[in-house]
Motif scaffolding. Structure first.
Motif, mmCIF file in Angstrom:
data_model
loop_
_atom_site.group_PDB
_atom_site.id
_atom_site.type_symbol
_atom_site.label_atom_id
_atom_site.label_comp_id
_atom_site.label_asym_id
_atom_site.label_seq_id
_atom_site.Cartn_x
_atom_site.Cartn_y
_atom_site.Cartn_z
ATOM 1 N N GLU A 1 0.806 -1.342 -0.104
ATOM 2 C CA GLU A 1 -0.068 -0.051 -0.038
ATOM 3 C C GLU A 1 0.821 1.274 -0.212
ATOM 4 O O GLU A 1 0.258 2.258 -0.617
ATOM 5 N N TYR A 2 1.999 1.226 0.685
ATOM 6 C CA TYR A 2 2.841 2.440 0.878
ATOM 7 C C TYR A 2 3.983 2.472 0.012
ATOM 8 O O TYR A 2 4.727 3.526 0.082
ATOM 9 N N ARG A 3 4.223 1.487 -0.890
ATOM 10 C CA ARG A 3 5.267 1.492 -1.885
ATOM 11 C C ARG A 3 5.187 2.864 -2.892
ATOM 12 O O ARG A 3 4.211 2.791 -3.126
ATOM 13 N N GLY A 4 6.246 3.568 -2.828
ATOM 14 C CA GLY A 4 6.080 4.633 -3.620
ATOM 15 C C GLY A 4 5.745 5.810 -3.057
ATOM 16 O O GLY A 4 5.993 7.026 -3.620
ATOM 17 N N VAL A 5 4.987 5.706 -1.620
ATOM 18 C CA VAL A 5 4.449 6.834 -1.155
ATOM 19 C C VAL A 5 5.629 7.673 -0.551
ATOM 20 O O VAL A 5 5.544 8.954 -0.843
ATOM 21 N N PHE A 6 6.359 7.385 0.112
ATOM 22 C CA PHE A 6 7.390 8.137 0.703
ATOM 23 C C PHE A 6 8.773 8.188 -0.131
ATOM 24 O O PHE A 6 9.710 7.639 0.421
ATOM 25 N N MET A 7 8.513 8.600 -1.381
ATOM 26 C CA MET A 7 9.572 8.906 -2.262
ATOM 27 C C MET A 7 9.576 10.239 -2.727
ATOM 28 O O MET A 7 8.388 10.568 -3.463
ATOM 29 N N ASP A 8 10.627 11.056 -3.118
ATOM 30 C CA ASP A 8 10.593 12.128 -3.743
ATOM 31 C C ASP A 8 11.214 11.576 -5.219
ATOM 32 O O ASP A 8 11.726 10.626 -5.248
ATOM 33 N N PRO A 9 10.545 12.183 -6.187
ATOM 34 C CA PRO A 9 11.035 11.778 -7.615
ATOM 35 C C PRO A 9 12.559 11.645 -7.838
ATOM 36 O O PRO A 9 13.123 11.009 -8.643
ATOM 37 N N LYS A 10 13.227 12.611 -6.985
ATOM 38 C CA LYS A 10 14.766 12.255 -7.217
ATOM 39 C C LYS A 10 15.469 11.209 -6.527
ATOM 40 O O LYS A 10 16.368 11.029 -6.705
ATOM 41 N N ASP A 11 14.619 10.555 -5.380
ATOM 42 C CA ASP A 11 14.937 9.339 -5.017
ATOM 43 C C ASP A 11 15.030 8.115 -5.820
ATOM 44 O O ASP A 11 14.427 8.068 -6.562
#
Length: 187
Positions: free
Chosen positions: A20-30
Motif C-alpha cells: 500500500e505504501y510502496r512509492g508513497v514515501f519517495m521524492d522523484p529524485k530518490d
C-alpha cells in the motif's frame, strides 16, 4: 540503510502495508523507496534506543492530522524520543519531509529526500540540534537511556498549559495518549 542495522525491531510490517505504501514515501529524485525497504527488511524499529523510531502511518496519521499545522494528506513515518513527528507532506512547491514539534506545535521542512535523511541527516548530531529539537531529545535520551516504542518523553505539565521547557519537568508517558492530548491542546 547502514544505521538501521543497529536498530531494535518492535513490530513487523506486513506485506499488505508495504504494498500500500510502496512509492508513497519517495521524492522523484530518490532512486529507492527507502522507507518501505526498511519496513521489509527490519520492520518497525527503534534507532539509538528510541531517539528515532519508524511508525506505522495507519496508526498515527489521524492523530498527527489533528494538529492545526498538519494537512489532511500528511503521512507520518517516524517519531523522536519526545514523540515529535516526521511527516511526508505536500506543499505548493512539492512534497517534503517536515518535522512537527508536538510540544510547541511548530512545524518546519527539514528535507526533500528520504535517502539523505536516513543515510546522512539522522546520523549527524548537528542536524538533530539544528532541525529536530535535538538538545531536548539528547537530554531525554541521557536521562531515560531507552524509550520504548509505546512511550515518549513529555513535559509533566504540557507547554500549551503553561509548563516549562525544562528537563526536570520531563516524564515518560504513553505515546498515543500523550500525542492525542497534545493534538487537542494545540487546537
Amino acid at each position: 540503510m547502514g544505521f538501521m542495522e543497529t536498530s531494535e525491531n518492535y513490530a513487523n510490517a506486513d506485506d499488505e502495508l508495504i504494498d500500500e505504501y510502496r512509492g508513497v514515501f519517495m521524492d522523484p529524485k530518490d532512486e529507492t523507496d527507502v522507507i518501505t525497504e526498511i519496513w521489509k527488511k527490519y520492520g518497525f524499529c527503534l534507532y539509538k534506543n528510541g531517539l528515532f523510531s519508524l511508525l506505522n502511518p495507519k496508526e498515527y496519521n489521524r492523530l498527527a492530522r489533528n494538529f492545526p499545522e498538519v494537512s489532511e494528506k500528511a503521512e507520518v513515518f517516524a517519531r523522536t524520543a519526545t514523540g515529535c513527528l516526521f511527516l511526508w507532506e505536500e506543499y505548493s512547491f512539492g512534497r517534503n519531509i517536515a518535522f512537527l514539534n508536538i510540544h510547541t506545535g511548530e512545524k518546519s521542512i527539514i528535507s526533500t529526500s528520504f535517502n539523505v535523511l536516513i543515510e546522512w541527516n539522522l546520523t549527524a548530531s548537528n542536524y538533530w540540534t539544528e532541525d529536530c529539537y535535538g538538545k531536548v531529545e539528547f537530554a531525554v535520551m541521557d536521562r531515560f537511556k531507552h524509550i520504548p516504542n509505546n512511550q515518549c518523553g513529555g513535559y509533566s505539565l504540557a507547554l500549551p498549559l503553561g509548563g516549562k521547557e525544562r528537563l526536570d519537568h520531563m516524564e515518560l508517558f504513553n505515546y498515543k495518549t500523550h500525542l492525542e492530548l497534545l493534538s487537542q491542546l494545540h487546537h
